[in-house]
Design a protein around this motif. Sequence first.
Motif, PDB file in Angstrom:
ATOM      1  N   MET A 100      -4.861  13.267  -4.956  1.00  9.71           N
ATOM      2  CA  MET A 100      -4.827  11.850  -4.605  1.00  9.71           C
ATOM      3  C   MET A 100      -3.620  11.206  -5.278  1.00  9.71           C
ATOM      4  O   MET A 100      -3.565  11.098  -6.491  1.00  9.71           O
ATOM      5  N   ASP A 101      -2.648  10.770  -4.465  1.00 13.56           N
ATOM      6  CA  ASP A 101      -1.472  10.127  -5.042  1.00 13.56           C
ATOM      7  C   ASP A 101      -1.747   8.653  -5.345  1.00 13.56           C
ATOM      8  O   ASP A 101      -2.842   8.138  -5.086  1.00 13.56           O
ATOM      9  N   GLY A 102      -0.744   7.988  -5.886  1.00 12.87           N
ATOM     10  CA  GLY A 102      -0.905   6.592  -6.273  1.00 12.87           C
ATOM     11  C   GLY A 102      -1.180   5.669  -5.107  1.00 12.87           C
ATOM     12  O   GLY A 102      -1.915   4.696  -5.232  1.00 12.87           O
ATOM     13  N   TYR A 103      -0.589   5.975  -3.952  1.00 10.46           N
ATOM     14  CA  TYR A 103      -0.827   5.131  -2.777  1.00 10.46           C
ATOM     15  C   TYR A 103      -2.292   5.172  -2.356  1.00 10.46           C
ATOM     16  O   TYR A 103      -2.904   4.141  -2.079  1.00 10.46           O
ATOM     17  N   GLU A 104      -2.854   6.371  -2.322  1.00 11.97           N
ATOM     18  CA  GLU A 104      -4.261   6.519  -1.949  1.00 11.97           C
ATOM     19  C   GLU A 104      -5.165   5.872  -2.994  1.00 11.97           C
ATOM     20  O   GLU A 104      -6.145   5.194  -2.654  1.00 11.97           O
ATOM     21  N   ALA A 105      -4.850   6.069  -4.271  1.00  9.96           N
ATOM     22  CA  ALA A 105      -5.668   5.475  -5.344  1.00  9.96           C
ATOM     23  C   ALA A 105      -5.643   3.945  -5.246  1.00  9.96           C
ATOM     24  O   ALA A 105      -6.690   3.296  -5.367  1.00  9.96           O
ATOM     25  N   MET A 106      -4.467   3.368  -4.993  1.00 10.42           N
ATOM     26  CA  MET A 106      -4.389   1.903  -4.857  1.00 10.42           C
ATOM     27  C   MET A 106      -5.153   1.432  -3.627  1.00 10.42           C
ATOM     28  O   MET A 106      -5.802   0.387  -3.660  1.00 10.42           O
ATOM     29  N   HIS A 107      -5.076   2.203  -2.533  1.00 15.12           N
ATOM     30  CA  HIS A 107      -5.817   1.853  -1.324  1.00 15.12           C
ATOM     31  C   HIS A 107      -7.317   1.807  -1.619  1.00 15.12           C
ATOM     32  O   HIS A 107      -8.010   0.868  -1.230  1.00 15.12           O
ATOM     33  N   ARG A 108      -7.804   2.818  -2.336  1.00 10.74           N
ATOM     34  CA  ARG A 108      -9.239   2.851  -2.677  1.00 10.74           C
ATOM     35  C   ARG A 108      -9.612   1.710  -3.613  1.00 10.74           C
ATOM     36  O   ARG A 108     -10.692   1.127  -3.481  1.00 10.74           O
ATOM     37  N   MET A 109      -8.737   1.401  -4.560  1.00 11.49           N
ATOM     38  CA  MET A 109      -8.998   0.269  -5.459  1.00 11.49           C
ATOM     39  C   MET A 109      -9.117  -1.031  -4.663  1.00 11.49           C
ATOM     40  O   MET A 109      -9.995  -1.848  -4.929  1.00 11.49           O
ATOM     41  N   SER A 110      -8.254  -1.207  -3.665  1.00  8.93           N
ATOM     42  CA  SER A 110      -8.245  -2.451  -2.879  1.00  8.93           C
ATOM     43  C   SER A 110      -9.528  -2.630  -2.075  1.00  8.93           C
ATOM     44  O   SER A 110      -9.898  -3.746  -1.732  1.00  8.93           O
ATOM     45  N   LYS A 111     -10.221  -1.529  -1.788  1.00  8.78           N
ATOM     46  CA  LYS A 111     -11.466  -1.583  -1.006  1.00  8.78           C
ATOM     47  C   LYS A 111     -12.702  -1.754  -1.881  1.00  8.78           C
ATOM     48  O   LYS A 111     -13.804  -1.957  -1.379  1.00  8.78           O
ATOM     49  N   ASP A 112     -12.521  -1.656  -3.207  1.00 14.72           N
ATOM     50  CA  ASP A 112     -13.651  -1.725  -4.136  1.00 14.72           C
ATOM     51  C   ASP A 112     -13.661  -3.100  -4.810  1.00 14.72           C
ATOM     52  O   ASP A 112     -12.742  -3.438  -5.546  1.00 14.72           O
ATOM     53  N   PRO A 113     -14.705  -3.903  -4.553  1.00 17.07           N
ATOM     54  CA  PRO A 113     -14.747  -5.256  -5.117  1.00 17.07           C
ATOM     55  C   PRO A 113     -14.591  -5.301  -6.644  1.00 17.07           C
ATOM     56  O   PRO A 113     -14.026  -6.256  -7.176  1.00 17.07           O
ATOM     57  N   SER A 114     -15.063  -4.259  -7.338  1.00 21.13           N
ATOM     58  CA  SER A 114     -14.974  -4.281  -8.801  1.00 21.13           C
ATOM     59  C   SER A 114     -13.601  -3.841  -9.312  1.00 21.13           C
ATOM     60  O   SER A 114     -13.299  -4.011 -10.492  1.00 21.13           O
TER      61      SER A 114
END
Length: 122
Positions: free
Chosen positions: A61-75
């Motif tokens: 999981m690269d940084g782009y994917e990790a940031m994408h997942r963070m953006s979808k998580d309210p917390s």
Amino acid sequence: MAVNKILIVDDDSRNIFALTAVLKAKGYKCMSAIGGQEGLDILEQDKDITVVLMDMMMPGMDGYEAMHRMSKDPSLKDIPVIAVTAQAMMGDRERCLNAGAVGYISKPINVDELTRLLNDYI
């Protein structure tokens, strides 16, 4: 006073070691993860992290994917991410910022520039 806790996500332990040494000397508390998934796991568990320094080019999981997942998580979506990358070509900064990073810094890291960026979010 809140603890200025930074999560460093990078697949290269030498980068983590160097960043941690510099940031601790400046009074920051650091945690680290060696990949995007581990970084997300730490963010889920530790709600005191103020800023994430995210390497963009990692296996798995690269940084782009990790940031994408963070953006979808309210917390996690409101935790600022500063993109750290060896990719310093035309368009890379915009790509990182468009992916959700609040700042961008290229390797080798200019410590003064990094400190200025961190001070904007801590």
